[in-house]
Design a protein around this motif. Structure first.
Motif, mmCIF file in Angstrom:
data_model
loop_
_atom_site.group_PDB
_atom_site.id
_atom_site.type_symbol
_atom_site.label_atom_id
_atom_site.label_comp_id
_atom_site.label_asym_id
_atom_site.label_seq_id
_atom_site.Cartn_x
_atom_site.Cartn_y
_atom_site.Cartn_z
ATOM 1 N N TYR A 62 0.835 -1.208 0.000
ATOM 2 C CA TYR A 62 0.000 0.000 0.000
ATOM 3 C C TYR A 62 0.867 1.255 0.000
ATOM 4 O O TYR A 62 0.563 2.232 -0.688
ATOM 5 N N HIS A 65 1.985 1.723 -3.488
ATOM 6 C CA HIS A 65 0.867 2.160 -4.336
ATOM 7 C C HIS A 65 0.614 3.655 -4.159
ATOM 8 O O HIS A 65 0.469 4.378 -5.136
ATOM 9 N N ASP A 72 -4.729 8.616 -5.917
ATOM 10 C CA ASP A 72 -5.592 7.699 -5.162
ATOM 11 C C ASP A 72 -5.617 8.087 -3.690
ATOM 12 O O ASP A 72 -6.670 8.062 -3.055
ATOM 13 N N GLN A 97 -6.548 -5.252 4.547
ATOM 14 C CA GLN A 97 -6.331 -4.018 3.808
ATOM 15 C C GLN A 97 -6.707 -2.762 4.586
ATOM 16 O O GLN A 97 -5.986 -1.770 4.530
ATOM 17 N N ILE A 101 -4.010 0.235 5.364
ATOM 18 C CA ILE A 101 -4.224 1.628 4.928
ATOM 19 C C ILE A 101 -4.305 2.547 6.143
ATOM 20 O O ILE A 101 -3.714 3.641 6.147
ATOM 21 N N ILE A 120 -12.940 -0.893 0.876
ATOM 22 C CA ILE A 120 -11.626 -1.218 0.336
ATOM 23 C C ILE A 120 -11.750 -2.660 -0.140
ATOM 24 O O ILE A 120 -11.732 -3.587 0.651
ATOM 25 N N LEU A 135 -8.091 0.177 -4.837
ATOM 26 C CA LEU A 135 -7.341 -0.099 -3.611
ATOM 27 C C LEU A 135 -7.541 -1.521 -3.092
ATOM 28 O O LEU A 135 -7.040 -1.881 -2.033
ATOM 29 N N ILE A 140 -4.014 -4.066 -6.239
ATOM 30 C CA ILE A 140 -2.745 -3.477 -5.792
ATOM 31 C C ILE A 140 -1.591 -4.412 -6.157
ATOM 32 O O ILE A 140 -1.665 -5.614 -5.919
#
Length: 165
Positions: A62, A65, A72, A97, A101, A120, A135, A140
């Motif tokens: 993440y 990403h 994003d 996830q 995040i 998510i 996401l 990802i």
């Protein structure tokens, strides 16, 4: 494998719901002995416990990403008041996830400033917002292997190990 861990099962599949996870763990306790088995991943030829892989693989994926797609991150911050994993809620499965995040936001001193509940990932082919799909761990790229999605790597590289004296 170093440290006495020996791989006894590969490609364990999804963790499943609470009942399924508990039943599997009881079976492994019976078969291998309590505290003599662990779930994790082979990373560069070494066994990494799942809780450590959450940092080195999940969080890092993440982080990478958001570094590569700052739009994003900006959209998420502006849109979301709360994050939700619809799949985990529907199946009592493990949510990886949203914590990844949330950790990213906390570590970078960022706060959600929107008004929406943002999924998510997806459930039953539905997502609350387009960013839910972008996401998703199904989308990802994995930090350890950018040719695979995070979900592909996480499921394909999962192993059950047993401690051997």
């Amino acid at each position: 494998m170093s440290g006495g861990w020996r791989v006894v099962e590969r490609r364990l599949g999804k963790a499943g719901g609470v009942k399924q996870r508990t039943a599997r763990q009881r079976e492994w306790d019976r078969k291998y002995g309590e505290d003599r088995w662990a779930i994790g991943y082979e990373v560069d030829g070494e066994f990494v416990r799942q809780e450590d892989a959450l940092e080195s693989i999940y969080y890092k994926s993440y982080e990478a990403h958001f570094a590569a797609h700052p739009e994003d991150l900006a959209e998420l911050l502006a849109l979301a008041k709360t994050l939700r994993n619809p799949h985990a809620e529907a199946t009592t499965g493990v949510d990886l996830q949203v914590p990844a995040i949330s950790d990213y936001l906390r570590r970078h001193g960022l706060r959600l400033a929107g008004a929406e509940v943002v999924d998510i990932g997806t459930w039953d082919g539905k997502a609350s917002h387009p960013i839910s799909v972008r996401l998703s761990p199904l989308t990802i790229a994995c930090a350890a292997d950018p040719n695979r999605t995070l979900e592909q790597w996480w499921q394909q590289r999962k192993v059950l190990v047993v401690w051997e004296d």
